[in-house]
Design a protein around this motif. Structure first.
Motif, mmCIF file in Angstrom:
data_model
loop_
_atom_site.group_PDB
_atom_site.id
_atom_site.type_symbol
_atom_site.label_atom_id
_atom_site.label_comp_id
_atom_site.label_asym_id
_atom_site.label_seq_id
_atom_site.Cartn_x
_atom_site.Cartn_y
_atom_site.Cartn_z
ATOM 1 N N TRP A 199 0.809 -1.203 0.000
ATOM 2 C CA TRP A 199 0.000 0.000 0.000
ATOM 3 C C TRP A 199 0.854 1.269 0.000
ATOM 4 C CZ3 TRP A 199 -4.921 -0.096 -1.193
ATOM 5 C CH2 TRP A 199 -5.677 -1.242 -0.943
ATOM 6 N N GLU A 200 2.114 1.133 0.433
ATOM 7 C CA GLU A 200 2.990 2.307 0.460
ATOM 8 C C GLU A 200 3.635 2.589 -0.894
ATOM 9 O OE1 GLU A 200 6.273 1.499 3.179
ATOM 10 O OE2 GLU A 200 6.153 -0.611 2.593
ATOM 11 N N LEU A 201 3.612 1.611 -1.799
ATOM 12 C CA LEU A 201 4.289 1.772 -3.082
ATOM 13 C C LEU A 201 3.794 2.988 -3.870
ATOM 14 C CD1 LEU A 201 6.300 0.803 -5.196
ATOM 15 C CD2 LEU A 201 4.549 -0.800 -6.034
ATOM 16 N N PRO A 202 2.484 3.238 -3.998
ATOM 17 C CA PRO A 202 2.056 4.417 -4.770
ATOM 18 C C PRO A 202 2.648 5.722 -4.254
ATOM 19 C CG PRO A 202 0.193 2.957 -4.391
ATOM 20 C CD PRO A 202 1.322 2.435 -3.565
ATOM 21 N N ALA A 203 2.785 5.848 -2.934
ATOM 22 C CA ALA A 203 3.366 7.074 -2.378
ATOM 23 C C ALA A 203 4.804 7.242 -2.845
ATOM 24 C CB ALA A 203 3.309 7.022 -0.845
ATOM 25 N N PHE A 204 5.560 6.154 -2.862
ATOM 26 C CA PHE A 204 6.964 6.246 -3.243
ATOM 27 C C PHE A 204 7.132 6.377 -4.757
ATOM 28 C CE2 PHE A 204 7.365 4.925 1.078
ATOM 29 C CZ PHE A 204 8.562 5.491 1.501
ATOM 30 N N LEU A 205 6.190 5.848 -5.519
ATOM 31 C CA LEU A 205 6.239 6.076 -6.966
ATOM 32 C C LEU A 205 6.008 7.549 -7.271
ATOM 33 C CD1 LEU A 205 4.259 2.983 -8.353
ATOM 34 C CD2 LEU A 205 6.748 3.319 -8.277
ATOM 35 N N TYR A 206 5.125 8.165 -6.521
ATOM 36 C CA TYR A 206 4.916 9.606 -6.694
ATOM 37 C C TYR A 206 6.205 10.357 -6.386
ATOM 38 C CZ TYR A 206 3.380 14.361 -5.845
ATOM 39 O OH TYR A 206 3.272 15.732 -5.868
ATOM 40 N N LEU A 207 6.874 9.978 -5.295
ATOM 41 C CA LEU A 207 8.143 10.606 -4.959
ATOM 42 C C LEU A 207 9.160 10.407 -6.073
ATOM 43 C CD1 LEU A 207 10.086 12.026 -2.993
ATOM 44 C CD2 LEU A 207 10.597 9.766 -2.027
ATOM 45 N N GLY A 208 9.217 9.194 -6.623
ATOM 46 C CA GLY A 208 10.155 8.934 -7.710
ATOM 47 C C GLY A 208 9.894 9.820 -8.913
ATOM 48 N N ALA A 209 8.618 10.003 -9.255
ATOM 49 C CA ALA A 209 8.264 10.822 -10.417
ATOM 50 C C ALA A 209 8.610 12.291 -10.191
ATOM 51 C CB ALA A 209 6.779 10.665 -10.733
ATOM 52 N N VAL A 210 8.161 12.852 -9.071
ATOM 53 C CA VAL A 210 8.441 14.272 -8.835
ATOM 54 C C VAL A 210 9.933 14.482 -8.589
ATOM 55 C CG1 VAL A 210 6.126 14.770 -7.980
ATOM 56 C CG2 VAL A 210 7.934 14.169 -6.355
ATOM 57 N N GLY A 211 10.607 13.454 -8.071
ATOM 58 C CA GLY A 211 12.038 13.568 -7.858
ATOM 59 C C GLY A 211 12.794 13.730 -9.160
ATOM 60 N N VAL A 212 12.424 12.949 -10.163
ATOM 61 C CA VAL A 212 13.051 13.076 -11.479
ATOM 62 C C VAL A 212 12.803 14.476 -12.036
ATOM 63 C CG1 VAL A 212 12.979 12.297 -13.885
ATOM 64 C CG2 VAL A 212 12.988 10.619 -12.027
ATOM 65 N N ALA A 213 11.564 14.939 -11.956
ATOM 66 C CA ALA A 213 11.224 16.267 -12.486
ATOM 67 C C ALA A 213 11.971 17.371 -11.754
ATOM 68 C CB ALA A 213 9.714 16.492 -12.392
ATOM 69 N N LEU A 214 11.985 17.313 -10.432
ATOM 70 C CA LEU A 214 12.628 18.371 -9.655
ATOM 71 C C LEU A 214 14.138 18.395 -9.874
ATOM 72 C CD1 LEU A 214 10.638 18.105 -6.308
ATOM 73 C CD2 LEU A 214 10.615 20.028 -7.904
ATOM 74 N N ALA A 215 14.753 17.226 -9.970
ATOM 75 C CA ALA A 215 16.199 17.176 -10.193
ATOM 76 C C ALA A 215 16.557 17.841 -11.513
ATOM 77 C CB ALA A 215 16.685 15.731 -10.166
ATOM 78 N N LEU A 216 15.800 17.556 -12.554
ATOM 79 C CA LEU A 216 16.094 18.126 -13.864
ATOM 80 C C LEU A 216 15.814 19.621 -13.910
ATOM 81 C CD1 LEU A 216 14.675 15.246 -16.069
ATOM 82 C CD2 LEU A 216 17.078 15.856 -15.787
ATOM 83 N N ILE A 217 14.727 20.040 -13.280
ATOM 84 C CA ILE A 217 14.410 21.470 -13.253
ATOM 85 C C ILE A 217 15.484 22.233 -12.492
ATOM 86 C CG2 ILE A 217 12.795 23.188 -12.344
ATOM 87 C CD1 ILE A 217 10.535 21.199 -12.944
ATOM 88 N N ASP A 218 15.940 21.679 -11.378
ATOM 89 C CA ASP A 218 16.971 22.347 -10.593
ATOM 90 C C ASP A 218 18.279 22.448 -11.379
ATOM 91 O OD1 ASP A 218 17.804 23.717 -8.372
ATOM 92 O OD2 ASP A 218 18.242 21.948 -7.159
ATOM 93 N N LEU A 219 18.596 21.398 -12.128
ATOM 94 C CA LEU A 219 19.789 21.455 -12.976
ATOM 95 C C LEU A 219 19.646 22.504 -14.075
ATOM 96 C CD1 LEU A 219 20.552 17.635 -13.370
ATOM 97 C CD2 LEU A 219 21.978 19.316 -12.183
#
Length: 258
Positions: free
Chosen positions: A96-116
């Protein structure tokens, strides 16, 4: 195996959308309209040309209409998101916790690239992530009775937010407030998993940022006054904390005889 295959496909699709997010959000544009189009000629991207990774390969990295080059970053982001989804699925399983961490993975990719790209972590992504994380993590807390983990997640959020806030207050030139806000989100997730992942994920962000900074200085690619985006290091450290934080913290405690 079926779960991981499903996550790989989902990651490719989400990665395709993240390419839109990374380009449009820093510019204040809608991620919904207009539809994806070639930035050179303005032609709308056809459905058959919008298949993650495969379409770019078949088009040989060029627009079908004007033959302008399409950056290899597009398929790389799609592939990276798929990899992140798969490793998170392998770590957490069908939980049940997997969807929360998939969301983190997705926004993490986006935020890392935007910050770069622009050295900024947009509030439009970071702030809603608090609400999404709190809601998605409440599901396993409710279904599986993991309220102690939920409480620790809230403490993790407060600890990392407070720690980064103190650092930003003490040395404003070295850390942006966007990093402070991101720290709270990461603290939620790492705290959910345990004190070991929280400590490891936070420490690794500083370690990775420091190592890269030293390498750039040694190679004369940066000076002491060069502003480096810190968000990607925070996110990578957090990912390692999620995947292996408990083991790393345990190994450290064993090494020091604690």
């Amino acid at each position: 195996m079926a779960l991981l295959l499903l996550l790989a496909v989902a990651g490719l699709a989400v990665g395709s959308f993240l390419n839109v997010v990374v380009w449009r959000v820093p510019r204040g544009e809608s991620v919904v309209t207009p539809a994806s189009h070639c930035p050179s000629c303005g032609a709308a991207v056809r459905t058959r040309d919008n298949v993650p990774v495969l379409s770019w390969l078949l088009l040989r990295g060029r627009c079908r209409d004007c033959a302008a080059p399409i950056s290899a970053r597009y398929p790389l982001v799609e592939a990276l998101t798929a990899v992140v989804f798969v490793v998170l699925g392998a770590r957490l399983g069908a939980s049940w916790e997997l969807p929360a961490f998939l969301y983190l993975g997705a926004v993490g990719v986006a935020l890392a690239l935007i910050d770069l790209d622009v050295k900024r972590l947009p509030n439009a992504i970071v702030l809603p992530s608090y609400v999404v994380a709190l809601v998605l993590l409440a599901v396993p807390a409710l279904v599986d009775g993991r309220w102690p983990d939920y409480g620790r997640a809230l403490l993790g959020m407060a600890i990392l937010y407070g720690g980064y806030f103190a650092l930003a207050f003490a040395y404003p030139a070295g850390m942006g407030f966007g990093d402070v806000k991101l720290a709270g989100v990461l603290g939620l997730y790492l705290g959910w998993l345990g004190w070991g992942p929280l400590a490891a994920g936070a420490f690794l962000g500083f370690l990775l940022g420091g190592v890269v900074g030293v390498v750039l200085l040694a190679g004369r690619q940066a000076t002491r006054k060069t502003a480096l985006p810190y968000g990607p290091f925070m996110l990578l450290g957090a990912l390692i904390g999620v995947l292996a934080g408990s083991g790393l913290a345990g190994a450290y405690l064993e090494a020091i005889g604690a």
